[in-house]
Scaffold this active site. Sequence first.
Site, PDB file in Angstrom:
ATOM      1  N   HIS A  92     -40.789  -7.415 -38.431  1.00 51.31           N
ATOM      2  CA  HIS A  92     -41.203  -6.063 -38.072  1.00 51.31           C
ATOM      3  C   HIS A  92     -42.029  -6.065 -36.780  1.00 51.31           C
ATOM      4  CE1 HIS A  92     -44.043  -2.506 -39.060  1.00 51.31           C
ATOM      5  NE2 HIS A  92     -43.027  -2.053 -38.384  1.00 51.31           N
ATOM      6  N   GLU A  95     -39.830  -6.497 -33.889  1.00 50.51           N
ATOM      7  CA  GLU A  95     -39.170  -5.217 -33.562  1.00 50.51           C
ATOM      8  C   GLU A  95     -40.091  -4.374 -32.663  1.00 50.51           C
ATOM      9  OE1 GLU A  95     -39.763  -1.199 -34.972  1.00 50.51           O
ATOM     10  OE2 GLU A  95     -39.013  -2.167 -36.814  1.00 50.51           O
ATOM     11  N   HIS A  96     -41.375  -4.290 -33.008  1.00 56.22           N
ATOM     12  CA  HIS A  96     -42.315  -3.527 -32.173  1.00 56.22           C
ATOM     13  C   HIS A  96     -42.405  -4.122 -30.760  1.00 56.22           C
ATOM     14  CE1 HIS A  96     -44.969  -0.779 -34.721  1.00 56.22           C
ATOM     15  NE2 HIS A  96     -43.977  -1.121 -35.504  1.00 56.22           N
ATOM     16  N   LEU A 343     -32.990  13.570 -62.183  1.00 54.03           N
ATOM     17  CA  LEU A 343     -32.497  12.217 -62.427  1.00 54.03           C
ATOM     18  C   LEU A 343     -31.712  11.724 -61.225  1.00 54.03           C
ATOM     19  CD1 LEU A 343     -30.828  10.938 -65.668  1.00 54.03           C
ATOM     20  CD2 LEU A 343     -29.641  10.620 -63.509  1.00 54.03           C
ATOM     21  N   GLY A 345     -29.329   8.388 -60.238  1.00 51.14           N
ATOM     22  CA  GLY A 345     -28.737   7.174 -60.802  1.00 51.14           C
ATOM     23  C   GLY A 345     -27.677   6.608 -59.892  1.00 51.14           C
ATOM     24  N   GLY A 346     -27.595   5.290 -59.834  1.00 56.83           N
ATOM     25  CA  GLY A 346     -26.540   4.678 -59.038  1.00 56.83           C
ATOM     26  C   GLY A 346     -26.968   3.336 -58.500  1.00 56.83           C
ATOM     27  N   ARG A 413     -24.919  13.568 -34.532  1.00 55.28           N
ATOM     28  CA  ARG A 413     -25.596  13.385 -33.252  1.00 55.28           C
ATOM     29  C   ARG A 413     -25.335  11.958 -32.782  1.00 55.28           C
ATOM     30  NH1 ARG A 413     -31.510  14.681 -32.825  1.00 55.28           N
ATOM     31  NH2 ARG A 413     -30.898  14.668 -30.649  1.00 55.28           N
ATOM     32  N   LEU A 884     -22.157  22.728 -37.529  1.00 55.65           N
ATOM     33  CA  LEU A 884     -22.159  24.185 -37.683  1.00 55.65           C
ATOM     34  C   LEU A 884     -23.487  24.668 -38.289  1.00 55.65           C
ATOM     35  CD1 LEU A 884     -20.242  26.875 -38.006  1.00 55.65           C
ATOM     36  CD2 LEU A 884     -20.284  26.194 -40.404  1.00 55.65           C
TER      37      LEU A 884
HETATM   38 ZN   LIG Z   1     -43.190  -0.243 -37.256  1.00 57.03          ZN
END
Ligand SMILES: [Zn+2]
Length: 1009
Positions: A92, A95-96, A343, A345-346, A413, A884
């Site tokens: 992380h 990444e910064h 709920l 679920g999955g 986008r 739309l």
């Molecule tokens: Zn961060």
Amino acid sequence: MRRLPLQDLAYIPYSSLSSLFWSLSTASMGVKEQVDSVVKSEEDLRQYRALVLENNLKVLLISDPKTDKSAAALDVHIGSMSDPRELPGLAHFCEHMLFMGTEKYPCENEYNKYLAEHGGSSNAYTAADHTNYYFDVAPEAFPGALDRFAQFFLTPLFTESAVDREVNAVNSEHEKNLQNDYWRLTQLEKATADPNHDFSKFNTGNKETLDAIPKEKGINVRDALLDFHKKWYSSNIMALSVLGKESLEELQAMVLELFSEVENKNVTVPEWKSHPFGPEQCRKYGQVVPVKDIRNLYITFPIPDLHPHYKTAPGHYLGHLIGHEGPGSLLSYLKGCGWVNSLVGGQKSGAKGFAFFVVNVDLTEEGIEHVQDIVTAVFQYLNLLRREGSQEWVFEECKDLSAMTFRFKDKERPQSYTCALAEQLHYYPLEEVLCGGYLLSEYQPHLIDMVLTHLLPINIRIAVVGKALAEKATDVEKWYGTQYKMDDIEPERLEEWEKAGFNELLKLPTKNEFVPTNFELFKDEKKGNTLPEMISESPLARVWFKQDDEFKLPKSVVYAELFSPLAYLDPHHTNLLHMFAQLFRDALTEYTYAAELAGLVYSLSNTKYGLTLNVKGYNDKQHVLLEKVMERMTSFTVDPKRFEILKDAYVRALRNFRADQPHQHVVFYTSLLLAEHGWTKEELLNATSELTVEALEAFIPRFLSNLHIEMLVHGNATRDSAMHMSTIIQKHLTEKAHTKPLLNSQLTRQREYQLKDGSSLVYQAENAVHRDSAIETFFQCGMQGTHQNMLLELLCQIFAEPAFDELRTKEQLGYIVWCGVRRANGTQGLRIIVQGDRHPQYLDSRIEAFLHKMGERLDSISDEEFMRHRDALASRRLERPKKLAHLTSIWWAEITSNQYNFDRDTIEVAHLKTLTKQNVVDFYKACIASFAEERKKLSVQVVSVSPGGAGDVERSGEPSTQPDDGLSQPPPLPEAEHISDISEFKQGLPLYPLMRPFTPFTKTSKSKL
Ligand SMILES: [Zn+2]
């Protein structure tokens, strides 16, 4: 959809798959493989090409000559699970750091500055085994942006000074999450996993793990960052997607030039063959104390990674049934018992090699006493699925719905599209990268059965979350301090679940009647008509209509506002309307869920002005849904049991406001101080004592008896079909609820208080939950209008990136730094929001110093730079909505704000092009500068009084506003005036007038008495 947000699934016909061919390129240097037959939706006009470069980098090129934004994303198949054990959060942190300078572009803010000056934006995220970077930018500036971006993966600097500072941003990000229940539970799940598994690590990192501890141990974090980048940032585990207006050949040439040099270190994507929840971690029962007053039950089973089975998607099939909300569903049953309200679920993704299957519910007061019974019901439903066997028709229905979703998918986008595709390149064959996540082509019952074999009592993990568990939860999680207790589930309980048997009330769903069958597009009614027009006006209702000629999909959107002066009359009425909307939605779930699955959704919400009804999706069966909604609305009866349950949820939500983030509090208080009417959470809470079934039953007909209806229909519709929708609404109201129109004089909206010229006001509130404090410094700039809007937006365009660079990157005041426009009730101004660990008084002085500096910078800004900003803003404003429904919501906001400036972007941008640098300098000097005569400053400060916070008396004496070493001084400022009593403060102020419609339209017979 209350299935877990998995990727949408769809289907492409076999015929198109068999016609796929690979063309191995010999023509292009640096390209190993080229696929020109990427399967796309019939409606998709963009061109695609997938490549594998010589260095094994996977690439997807998307050419869209009409795009108004270009975008790119690069996904590295490595994430926080690969952090070194001794440096949690390193992926992380890396990444910064990639944003903070490269050999070719050493300047720390080069990338963000370039994007800001060319209408772009960027972000990145670090997940378990992915790190994804993405940006968008004005098409002309794409090559320049892509060049800056590519350097992240070639020669990042990781300068010592930036490493030392940016660790504070990572720390501040962690501080922001510290009291957030979502983050706390996520980490607790890791903390209770197999401690030797990479899943168990602390994934985001903080100052302790990335600075203090390494220093003690003599670990050089900068070296570790370089090592991490060197080891894992290898082209063979990267995937890139780019979208531009250039041709495929041109895009290919750009990519080859910039990314061919990314080094291939031939690393293998890590795969975790063992599950973080091994036998030792199953059959566990956790009790957890939340920060907010919430009650939830999480049921988790370890399952294998289902990605390889994407053509059958057994997790999707099971999530569809377990997460169903129709009659006979698990949710319906549990709601009927009074134990839960919602709920999910999955399947839930883990990382390469493992996944989870979850059933998560919220719990009512009674529900928390029935956890055992709820789990029994889950097993009874699973037994039903086993007894009935896999249902091919259910699979076919899922397949058809997903195929339809893929075919009529809204355009996305460019930024989010490339971001998602870069990740998907890792999972699907190149030709299936667009459709793979939708593809459901192989019905393989044994795969569904395979997943079911994991969903057994022997594998279960349970976590119950609730304030009531505080006494039992005696352990503390290391990083977030979450109070919890993990126990083995008693064998008797497991045995009971083994023998759960069947429940007669649980049934498989029936065939979905809402699946649309007519996808025909209506013929153009009126060419050249580009904006909504009023097609009907009566004393009761006004109907706006625009037939779509841009998106060309069989979808439409309907908005209707039921305006009533009772909506926000006092806290009691506000509560009543809230309860009406809640109970209504709750009562309709069983019916509307099928429509939702079939891509037709409705929502009903209460606002300060009444109820807003929104129906959107495939237009084919919209009128059927609307008819049902209106019929129920006008014949609604309150279910006393549901009332008590939902009232309890509302009361808790009001109380939970105290645990919201400090930056959310400053935004709330700013509105409270400036809006004509506003109820505090305490006022609403106190009024809940009057909230009874009888009061609500008396209120509903009273609310419906006098209304004004404002409606907008936009999409695949005709005047006639729009009028038909309006008739459905009006007919039910007038015939069943005897609704009468309001008087014209009752249709006024809220106004905004006007601060005095030269005023400098401070409002302080406390936050006892978070260690961070926050500030919103607001400069009120008067009424909205074309000229004023553009001046303010241009000023913000010039200020926003430097604000981030100064206040976050250089001064490290906090993770959240935001500078932009605040608009409310026809007025506007500049606002800067900062959340961090310093006292807001210090933050305020830093904001003043920043604004002072920007005043000087404005004077010296070159004409070229000014023009770049002007063009960047124009490009940003002219970016067309891709969906739309997005365009509809923009027009709807014009209607509900009574401004009706439907062509706002064109009109304002035309004006923007006439503005000069001097205009902005003058505006700054008139409204923002410390010496400005019209300066109207309101500084809303939320001070943390939690232990270690800036307002903790133990920690700090008088807050200092002296700048830290080496920082510029703020300008001399007048003494600020403290607001102690909000109503007294507001009584002393005038109100701004209301905005007039941009184009006046005739109000005909409205004032009939
Ligand atoms: Zn961060």
